[in-house]
Design a protein around this motif. Structure first.
Motif, PDB file in Angstrom:
ATOM      1  N   GLN A 129       0.833  -1.208   0.000  1.00  0.00           N
ATOM      2  CA  GLN A 129       0.000   0.000   0.000  1.00  0.00           C
ATOM      3  C   GLN A 129       0.865   1.255   0.000  1.00  0.00           C
ATOM      4  OE1 GLN A 129      -2.322   0.787   3.570  1.00  0.00           O
ATOM      5  NE2 GLN A 129      -4.137   1.191   2.337  1.00  0.00           N
ATOM      6  N   GLY A 130       1.940   1.256   0.773  1.00  0.00           N
ATOM      7  CA  GLY A 130       2.853   2.397   0.777  1.00  0.00           C
ATOM      8  C   GLY A 130       3.532   2.581  -0.573  1.00  0.00           C
ATOM      9  N   THR A 131       3.880   1.463  -1.225  1.00  0.00           N
ATOM     10  CA  THR A 131       4.487   1.543  -2.557  1.00  0.00           C
ATOM     11  C   THR A 131       3.513   2.163  -3.554  1.00  0.00           C
ATOM     12  OG1 THR A 131       5.807  -0.426  -2.071  1.00  0.00           O
ATOM     13  CG2 THR A 131       5.591   0.203  -4.382  1.00  0.00           C
ATOM     14  N   ALA A 132       2.239   1.744  -3.485  1.00  0.00           N
ATOM     15  CA  ALA A 132       1.218   2.321  -4.366  1.00  0.00           C
ATOM     16  C   ALA A 132       1.055   3.811  -4.101  1.00  0.00           C
ATOM     17  CB  ALA A 132      -0.109   1.594  -4.170  1.00  0.00           C
ATOM     18  N   GLY A 133       1.094   4.192  -2.815  1.00  0.00           N
ATOM     19  CA  GLY A 133       0.998   5.606  -2.474  1.00  0.00           C
ATOM     20  C   GLY A 133       2.154   6.410  -3.043  1.00  0.00           C
ATOM     21  N   ALA A 134       3.342   5.792  -3.102  1.00  0.00           N
ATOM     22  CA  ALA A 134       4.510   6.476  -3.656  1.00  0.00           C
ATOM     23  C   ALA A 134       4.365   6.703  -5.153  1.00  0.00           C
ATOM     24  CB  ALA A 134       5.771   5.657  -3.372  1.00  0.00           C
ATOM     25  N   MET A 135       3.628   5.847  -5.832  1.00  0.00           N
ATOM     26  CA  MET A 135       3.365   6.049  -7.261  1.00  0.00           C
ATOM     27  C   MET A 135       2.253   7.075  -7.475  1.00  0.00           C
ATOM     28  SD  MET A 135       5.587   4.057  -8.602  1.00  0.00           S
ATOM     29  CE  MET A 135       6.601   4.352  -7.129  1.00  0.00           C
ATOM     30  N   LEU A 136       1.325   7.147  -6.532  1.00  0.00           N
ATOM     31  CA  LEU A 136       0.142   7.997  -6.663  1.00  0.00           C
ATOM     32  C   LEU A 136       0.405   9.457  -6.302  1.00  0.00           C
ATOM     33  CD1 LEU A 136      -3.027   8.497  -6.689  1.00  0.00           C
ATOM     34  CD2 LEU A 136      -3.014   7.620  -4.349  1.00  0.00           C
ATOM     35  N   LEU A 137       0.979   9.681  -5.140  1.00  0.00           N
ATOM     36  CA  LEU A 137       1.023  11.031  -4.575  1.00  0.00           C
ATOM     37  C   LEU A 137       1.875  12.041  -5.352  1.00  0.00           C
ATOM     38  CD1 LEU A 137       1.179  10.162  -0.775  1.00  0.00           C
ATOM     39  CD2 LEU A 137      -0.788  10.858  -2.142  1.00  0.00           C
ATOM     40  N   PRO A 138       3.033  11.642  -5.904  1.00  0.00           N
ATOM     41  CA  PRO A 138       3.843  12.661  -6.594  1.00  0.00           C
ATOM     42  C   PRO A 138       3.183  13.248  -7.831  1.00  0.00           C
ATOM     43  CG  PRO A 138       5.156  10.710  -6.093  1.00  0.00           C
ATOM     44  CD  PRO A 138       3.730  10.344  -5.855  1.00  0.00           C
ATOM     45  N   GLN A 139       2.162  12.585  -8.351  1.00  0.00           N
ATOM     46  CA  GLN A 139       1.537  13.086  -9.580  1.00  0.00           C
ATOM     47  C   GLN A 139       0.645  14.296  -9.314  1.00  0.00           C
ATOM     48  OE1 GLN A 139       3.198  11.384 -11.556  1.00  0.00           O
ATOM     49  NE2 GLN A 139       3.563   9.656 -10.183  1.00  0.00           N
ATOM     50  N   GLY A 140       0.210  14.472  -8.078  1.00  0.00           N
ATOM     51  CA  GLY A 140      -0.755  15.527  -7.776  1.00  0.00           C
ATOM     52  C   GLY A 140      -0.278  16.916  -8.131  1.00  0.00           C
ATOM     53  N   LEU A 141       0.931  17.275  -7.682  1.00  0.00           N
ATOM     54  CA  LEU A 141       1.449  18.617  -7.948  1.00  0.00           C
ATOM     55  C   LEU A 141       1.616  18.851  -9.440  1.00  0.00           C
ATOM     56  CD1 LEU A 141       2.581  21.320  -7.047  1.00  0.00           C
ATOM     57  CD2 LEU A 141       4.795  20.229  -6.695  1.00  0.00           C
ATOM     58  N   GLY A 142       2.142  17.843 -10.149  1.00  0.00           N
ATOM     59  CA  GLY A 142       2.329  17.993 -11.584  1.00  0.00           C
ATOM     60  C   GLY A 142       1.011  18.179 -12.317  1.00  0.00           C
ATOM     61  N   LEU A 143      -0.015  17.416 -11.948  1.00  0.00           N
ATOM     62  CA  LEU A 143      -1.322  17.546 -12.592  1.00  0.00           C
ATOM     63  C   LEU A 143      -1.945  18.907 -12.321  1.00  0.00           C
ATOM     64  CD1 LEU A 143      -2.761  13.972 -11.979  1.00  0.00           C
ATOM     65  CD2 LEU A 143      -2.241  15.010 -14.188  1.00  0.00           C
TER      66      LEU A 143
END
Length: 512
Positions: A129-143
């Protein structure tokens, strides 16, 4: 209502899949903000919502102290270790694609956590779950940067911060409510199942409304650097979690030594990668800035102490004073009030007026609060104990007013030491160190507390945790004197004030 007005409320497929055009605002951009906030809140909730599940995990799965530390800290470990890599993958494959993949994986991992048959499985699923969060969260600022600009982007971040702060605060309260409510007999499993309807709804909205923008396949992902980070973090956290239980055998010390060597090799490898003309995970020039590197240490010290003492408070209430999950969750409300007040004062005017002194006043306030809490614990009457007996000390020290003053300003002072084209990489590294520092805090403070709790001395365990926190606060206080005297303005922390000058600069800004 006219037919045309009704039609405007619901986009056609062509409208939502059309490539983003930077010269005209995307009409559904505010839905993108809503989805980003939902995703971030899911992460914040999962980082803290499990804190109140300890006794229930012990009854249901036989989780001991080490198992509980891994369930809580393991999530933060893989999240922090993968954050910078997640940002690079978004650069290469497209932020929308990585956001959808990360969100789907996070939701699926939440389901796996909810159905875990034993503590070993739950730990493995939390790491996933933490690994998935690491793929998910960094995209927010860029989007958000892709779909907002100028004054609108400033407004977006003004909304983003307070909402995320609230998400982190309500985690233990919501977790306590769900566990004590025991809805449908699910008990602790409901704290993970709550992610399913939220995650599925966010997936549907994101797939329909977030516009596609191709990634840059020329971006090379530094997998060697990513592997070094993951291995080094694991070599550090593993012995900290297991050492107390096993009596600190030789392998624990060798593992921690190997971790230090691993991080040194990572720094060397990043320099060599950049010198060879390839793209490193971390901009090497950052590691040559003394204020930034000591700032990383300050982040780890502060958030390690913060997350660790929050955990100890919850364990003390539930195990030491037999609070229910719901009561322990509500026992975290004084922290929320203190943090909100301290953060509001610091963010609104104090940091701007007195500069980095706000980072020095904060830990001094916390140290004073720790002294108050120490004497409050000494005077406790076990038979008539209530949370109100320790509210003054908790509100000030654990995650209260002093901590809020630091949290609101710390990142901006560290980012003041970096150049404009380094902000993207620097922000990602700071967030990663914050998460890993929290994982280390869970391991250290959990070990300290349980070492005394096993003898039945819960107050002594809390006392020892306060001593560790005081040491970390003194070390953090020393670090603050090496930080810039003035902070970087809030808008410039997100690249709002000035656009990147080149295409490579633009990619760097969007790296996290």
């Amino acid at each position: 209502m006219e037919v045309s007005a009704v039609r405007d409320l619901f986009p056609t497929p062509d409208e939502t899949t059309e490539p983003y055009q930077p010269h005209e605002p995307y009409r559904w951009r505010w839905l993108i903000l809503a989805v980003m906030i939902v995703a971030e809140i899911m992460d914040l909730l999962d980082a803290s919502i499990v804190n109140v599940a300890g006794p229930d995990l012990e009854k249901s799965l036989g989780a001991g102290s080490v198992g509980l530390q891994w369930v809580i800290g393991g999530y933060a470990l893989t999240l922090g270790a993968g954050l910078v890599l997640g940002g690079r993958l978004g650069d290469r494959y497209g932020r929308r694609r990585m956001f959808l993949v990360g969100l789907a994986a996070f939701t699926a991992a939440s389901l796996l956590c909810a159905v875990a048959p034993n503590i070993e499985s739950l730990i493995a699923f939390r790491l996933l779950q933490g690994t998935a969060g690491a793929m998910l969260l960094p995209q927010g600022l860029g989007l958000l940067r892709e779909n907002f600009s100028g004054p609108e982007l400033t407004k977006v971040f003004a909304i983003f911060g307070p909402v995320l702060g609230l998400g982190g605060i309500i985690g233990p309260v919501l977790g306590g409510f769900l566990i004590e409510g025991d809805f449908f007999g699910l008990g602790w499993r409901s704290v993970f199942l709550i992610n399913l309807p939220i995650g599925i709804a966010a997936l549907i909205v994101a797939a329909k409304f977030v516009p596609e923008k191709a990634g840059d396949r020329t971006v090379r992902v530094d997998m060697t650097g990513a592997a070094l980070v993951v291995i080094s973090c694991a070599l550090l956290v593993l012995p900290l979690n297991q050492g107390q239980e096993e009596g600190w055998p030789l392998w624990t010390w060798l593992s921690m030594t190997a971790s230090v060597i691993g991080f040194a090799l990572f720094a060397l490898q990043q320099r060599r990668t950049a010198a060879a003309g390839r793209e490193p995970l971390v901009t090497p020039s950052l590691l040559r800035k003394p204020a930034f590197t000591v700032g990383l240490g300050g982040i780890a010290l502060f958030f390690g102490g913060l997350i660790g003492t929050q955990l100890v408070l919850t364990l003390f209430l539930q195990i030491g004073r037999h609070f229910t999950a719901g009561e322990a969750g509500l026992g975290n409300l004084p922290l929320a009030v203190g943090t909100a007040l301290g953060g509001a004062v610091s963010g609104a005017f104090l940091a701007d007026r007195i500069g980095r002194k706000v980072l020095q006043i904060g830990p001094l306030v916390q140290l004073a609060g720790a002294a108050v809490l120490w004497f409050e614990l000494d005077g406790l009457d076990a038979a008539s104990f209530s949370i109100w007996d320790i509210v003054p000390g908790v509100t000030v020290t654990v995650a209260g007013a002093g901590a809020g003053m630091v949290i609101a300003a710390l990142f901006s002072f560290i980012l003041a030491a970096v150049d404009d084209d380094e902000i993207g990489s620097a922000s990602g590294v700071l967030s990663a160190v914050q998460a890993v520092g929290g994982s280390i805090g869970v391991a250290v403070f959990g070990s300290v507390f349980f070492a005394q709790a096993k003898t039945g001395d819960f107050t002594g365990g809390f006392h020892r945790a306060l001593i560790v926190q005081a040491c970390l606060l003194v070390a953090f206080l020393a670090v603050t004197f090496l930080l810039p005297k003035k902070s970087r303005p809030d808008d410039e922390q997100h690249g709002v004030a000035a656009e990147p000058a080149t295409a490579s600069d633009a990619k760097q800004r969007l790296a996290v």
